[in-house]
Design a protein around this motif. Structure first.
Motif, mmCIF file in Angstrom:
data_model
loop_
_atom_site.group_PDB
_atom_site.id
_atom_site.type_symbol
_atom_site.label_atom_id
_atom_site.label_comp_id
_atom_site.label_asym_id
_atom_site.label_seq_id
_atom_site.Cartn_x
_atom_site.Cartn_y
_atom_site.Cartn_z
ATOM 1 N N CYS A 176 -3.612 4.383 8.104
ATOM 2 C CA CYS A 176 -3.774 4.520 6.648
ATOM 3 C C CYS A 176 -5.248 4.238 6.334
ATOM 4 C CB CYS A 176 -2.891 3.539 5.897
ATOM 5 S SG CYS A 176 -3.229 3.515 4.122
ATOM 6 N N CYS B 174 -5.370 0.731 3.812
ATOM 7 C CA CYS B 174 -4.993 -0.597 4.320
ATOM 8 C C CYS B 174 -5.197 -0.696 5.829
ATOM 9 C CB CYS B 174 -3.548 -0.922 3.962
ATOM 10 S SG CYS B 174 -2.325 0.030 4.889
ATOM 11 N N CYS C 153 0.848 -1.195 0.000
ATOM 12 C CA CYS C 153 0.000 0.000 0.000
ATOM 13 C C CYS C 153 0.882 1.244 0.000
ATOM 14 C CB CYS C 153 -0.890 -0.011 1.240
ATOM 15 S SG CYS C 153 -1.883 1.477 1.404
ATOM 16 N N HIS D 91 0.113 4.063 1.071
ATOM 17 C CA HIS D 91 -0.278 4.924 2.204
ATOM 18 C C HIS D 91 -0.495 6.369 1.746
ATOM 19 C CE1 HIS D 91 0.722 1.468 4.480
ATOM 20 N NE2 HIS D 91 2.016 1.678 4.561
#
Ligand SMILES: [Zn+2]
Length: 191
Positions: free
Chosen positions: A131, A134, A97, A99
């Motif tokens: 985040c 995720c 991810c 972020h």
């Protein structure tokens, strides 16, 4: 595409996350204590209407994929339409991810002298950051673990910052008489 139904009839359903909103029409709104937090929801389009089901525990999607009959419990939820996001949506699910978006949870507490004395002797802000995509929690860097009226400290897992603060008009030493605690680490060698 997964077969999703409402009252046995085909409907369009999409798994999303969204920020819970309040609704004045329901004084007993079950999700009122969740207003402002992000949850898993399912958007249902059926019979020309669009509505949202809570799906934090998977109950919304479970119902829709089991024919949408009244046998399966569900919880309607009201959300902020501007906050809707695809759940776990990423360009490439195999990549980590990036972020890119965050949710911050801030709680400001008043610290009273004691249980019997309601005099406010300090304030503290507890701050957590995740985040948004995720849900990975973020850790605070360079902050000792513990709780202090003199400086920001953090939880043992470093995900919650506990920062003392004071009204702008208060003296700089406001709240400094409060007790605190520190969590110290020792390596096994030092033991
Ligand atoms: Zn992320």
């Amino acid at each position: 595409m997964t077969d999703t139904r409402w009252n046995g009839e085909p409907c369009t359903a999409l798994r999303l996350t969204a920020i819970v909103a309040d609704i004045d029409a329901f004084p007993q709104y079950w999700a009122r204590h969740l207003v402002g937090t992000r949850r898993n929801v399912v958007r249902v389009e059926y019979g020309g209407e669009t509505f949202y089901l809570d799906d934090e525990d998977g109950s919304g999607w479970n119902k829709l994929t089991h024919g949408g009959s009244p046998h399966w419990a569900h919880s309607n939820i009201v959300i902020d339409p501007d906050s809707v996001q695809l759940r776990g949506h990423r360009a490439d699910p195999d990549k980590p991810c990036p972020h890119e978006n965050f949710d911050a949870y801030v709680e400001v507490n008043r610290v009273t002298a004691s249980d019997s004395d309601a005099t406010v002797i300090g304030y503290a802000a507890d701050i957590k950051v995740n985040c948004r995509e995720c849900r990975e929690p973020f850790r605070w860097t360079g902050v000792p673990a513990g709780c202090s009226p003199r400086q920001p400290m953090c939880s043992v897992d470093e995900t919650e910052l506990r920062a003392p603060l004071r009204p702008a008009s208060a003296d700089p030493d406001f709240g400094l008489g409060l007790p605190g605690f520190a969590v110290n680490y020792r390596s096994p060698k030092e033991g």
